[in-house]
Design a protein around this motif. Structure first.
Motif, short mmCIF file in Angstrom:
data_model
loop_
_atom_site.label_atom_id
_atom_site.label_comp_id
_atom_site.label_asym_id
_atom_site.label_seq_id
_atom_site.Cartn_x
_atom_site.Cartn_y
_atom_site.Cartn_z
N THR A 192 0.83 -1.20 0.00
CA THR A 192 0.00 0.00 0.00
C THR A 192 0.87 1.25 0.00
N THR A 193 0.24 2.37 -0.29
CA THR A 193 0.94 3.64 -0.30
C THR A 193 1.62 3.90 1.04
N GLU A 194 0.92 3.65 2.13
CA GLU A 194 1.48 3.90 3.46
C GLU A 194 2.62 2.95 3.79
N PHE A 195 2.50 1.70 3.31
CA PHE A 195 3.58 0.73 3.50
C PHE A 195 4.82 1.19 2.74
N LEU A 196 4.64 1.65 1.50
CA LEU A 196 5.78 2.09 0.68
C LEU A 196 6.45 3.33 1.27
N ALA A 197 5.66 4.19 1.89
CA ALA A 197 6.24 5.39 2.52
C ALA A 197 7.26 4.97 3.57
N ARG A 198 6.92 3.93 4.34
CA ARG A 198 7.84 3.45 5.37
C ARG A 198 9.07 2.78 4.75
N VAL A 199 8.86 2.01 3.69
CA VAL A 199 9.97 1.34 3.01
C VAL A 199 10.99 2.38 2.52
N ILE A 200 10.48 3.45 1.90
CA ILE A 200 11.36 4.50 1.38
C ILE A 200 12.05 5.25 2.52
N PHE A 201 11.30 5.52 3.58
CA PHE A 201 11.89 6.17 4.77
C PHE A 201 13.08 5.36 5.27
N ASP A 202 12.88 4.07 5.42
CA ASP A 202 13.94 3.23 5.99
C ASP A 202 15.17 3.18 5.08
N HIS A 203 14.94 3.08 3.77
CA HIS A 203 16.07 3.06 2.82
C HIS A 203 16.90 4.34 2.93
N ILE A 204 16.19 5.48 2.95
CA ILE A 204 16.92 6.76 2.97
C ILE A 204 17.61 6.97 4.32
N ALA A 205 16.98 6.54 5.40
CA ALA A 205 17.60 6.69 6.73
C ALA A 205 18.94 5.96 6.77
N VAL A 206 18.99 4.78 6.15
CA VAL A 206 20.25 4.03 6.11
C VAL A 206 21.30 4.78 5.30
N ARG A 207 20.87 5.35 4.18
CA ARG A 207 21.81 6.10 3.35
C ARG A 207 22.35 7.34 4.08
N ILE A 208 21.48 8.02 4.81
CA ILE A 208 21.91 9.22 5.56
C ILE A 208 22.94 8.82 6.62
N ALA A 209 22.63 7.75 7.35
CA ALA A 209 23.54 7.29 8.41
C ALA A 209 24.89 6.90 7.83
N ALA A 210 24.88 6.46 6.54
CA ALA A 210 26.13 6.07 5.88
C ALA A 210 26.85 7.28 5.27
N GLY A 211 26.28 8.47 5.46
CA GLY A 211 26.97 9.68 5.01
C GLY A 211 26.61 10.15 3.61
N ALA A 212 25.57 9.59 3.02
CA ALA A 212 25.24 9.94 1.63
C ALA A 212 24.82 11.39 1.46
N LEU A 213 24.39 12.06 2.54
CA LEU A 213 24.03 13.48 2.44
C LEU A 213 25.13 14.38 2.99
N GLY A 214 26.30 13.81 3.24
CA GLY A 214 27.44 14.58 3.69
C GLY A 214 27.58 14.55 5.20
N ALA A 215 28.74 14.96 5.66
CA ALA A 215 29.06 14.89 7.08
C ALA A 215 28.17 15.82 7.91
N GLN A 216 27.85 16.99 7.34
CA GLN A 216 27.07 17.96 8.12
C GLN A 216 25.63 17.52 8.34
N ALA A 217 25.20 16.51 7.57
CA ALA A 217 23.82 16.04 7.68
C ALA A 217 23.69 14.89 8.66
N LEU A 218 24.80 14.34 9.13
CA LEU A 218 24.74 13.15 9.98
C LEU A 218 23.96 13.42 11.26
N PRO A 219 22.95 12.60 11.54
CA PRO A 219 22.20 12.77 12.79
C PRO A 219 23.10 12.37 13.96
#
Lengths: 130, 130, 130, 130, 130, 130
Positions: B73-100
């Protein structure tokens, strides 16, 4: 909300089974308003549009016999919907005052637009057969 | 632009193979701007979003192993995409200044919205894991 | 409609003099409506927003002393506008019933959003100082 | 599409009988999806919203007894619609899986937004009573 | 996202250096679909539009020699973009099936629209030279 | 934002006093830009549009003598506004360069669109009398 796939190298990844949401706009034109001061009974027009789309909604278009061997692109579907609605209008589904005639009264022109996203759309427009 | 079908009487005609166009918005929040005066490098964010969506685009989701037995469902996919991007951010894909981080610097919150038409959408939002 | 340029490799071609149209939304929140049944006098709010934007409109932001040495990014400008309007509200520009107070009455929260295109926007939100 | 007039100098020309078209959005939130993988049955939610709006549509609100002595502003109507729908949800109109409960399951939060033009809107949001 | 200034009292404060974001729509028309069932290869059309806009994006138009002594208004730019793309189409950039010809096949008409905000836009439309 | 009611069974519940918000777009066309490089002075055009709408805004159209015995439908109002503005243009309200003439210079065509919601709109278009 339909599923389909395309034949032809030009379509790239869209050759795979995929899908689309279409938001469909219907535009009707006439030279002068009818006796009630309207272009068309918007209630009837909405009903005819809904009935036309109901045949396509939640379908895999690849499996519909009438589309066999055709690429059901957005622009192709715009024409399909135009033709369905034109037949309904000619049969009086929008009321007697909407009937296209050789005289200036009645609906003269129609445009069907399918929005497939916030940036991509296609439409078909033409005169209503009298 | 994906194809899929749903399991469950609640889905009515959407139990058939059909499809959808999703327009996806990504929203990132932080308490203070970084040294360049920005929330995030919008070029990198766009690239990460595109790469995440590329895995789903022009696919029949019913055939993807990771979605086996799930209603995509749309709501299920929203979570799937959230989780994928969260992993990329944690791995530095948005740069060092973006790291949570546990400190107030860095991105803190994210929201992913999937628009499936001009009236229907779903989103998932939550804190970015530090 | 402003012109500006940015400092920093992260901005790529936006380091050159370029420009942007911003469509600005102002959102005000309170816990209960005032005696007239409204959140705010929308006429006054529109006027305060217009006056705030008039200072920036048709300007080259690089030449405005208050922005010297700053990147006037969309998110930076959202905060600038938020702060200007918060001062006006505290000074009574939206009327006595809108004054933020320690009690539950009055405006409590504000959000300023700058849309720079149909896909990109930034906002700043926070409590109104009491 | 309603007609109404307002009492109070703050409303200026809107003290005269006038009208408005409201486009109403309903947003429902929960912490986890239900067993079908959805936030809510969108068919039921649309039906409850339509039934709620049907009471107001094509009415002169000045003549409706329940609004006697009240200014039926956009923000006031957002709350009226919120309360009507909250009662329907509590009565099970969105199904058993949507029932708000003290536990984390079920719908938890609702937001009703009335758009009165492309620039002006008001909303009311809050928790769903358990 | 460009910067520019205008010459002429009619422009008021827009005589100062300022800027604008333009969202550009490209519309192509033909009488009948091509052999693949499409108006145009949307991938190629997007690429040609991007390449055309890349020349203008993040520029101070006042400094571009080809615009010397011209007011680079929205309507002027619509024509500039139209002419650039028409040349590319005639050179085959949208493929052989898109070539405008004296016969009914091929693209016949083009419209370029520049949206400068949610309320202001300008477009240029005309036949494609055969 | 107007109130009105309609006469005729075709209007169903809209025969009751109700109202509407109209967002009005004005589109002007000419064959070549004027000496300043513009289609029209957008400041003047906005002013003329505002003055035209001010006569209708916050009114109960049923009580306006000029509409006695007419259904003030969206399409009817589009024509009313078109005619008002055409008179103003002919009187020079948009400046000398905008005057429609038998020669190719000047404004040639106008379109007035009234959006009554996100899905319903009506427009009237035609040549500007020379």
């Amino acid at each position: 909300m339909i599923a389909h796939s395309f034949q032809g190298a030009v379509f790239g990844p869209a050759q795979r089974m995929h899908g689309a949401t279409y938001v469909v706009d219907l535009e009707l034109r006439r030279e002068a308003l009818d006796a009630d001061g309207i272009v068309v009974d918007i209630g009837l027009a909405t009903q005819v549009l809904r009935e036309t789309l109901a045949v396509l909604n939640f379908q895999n278009l690849d499996e519909m016999p009438e589309f066999k061997g055709r690429n059901t692109t957005t622009e192709f579907l715009a024409r399909v919907i135009f033709d369905h609605i034109a037949v309904r209008i000619a049969a009086g589904a929008l009321g007697a005052q909407a009937l296209p005639t050789a005289q200036s009264a009645g609906l003269r022109q129609m445009k069907v637009t399918l929005h497939e996203s916030h940036v991509a759309w296609a439409s078909y427009e033409g005169p209503l057969p009298v």
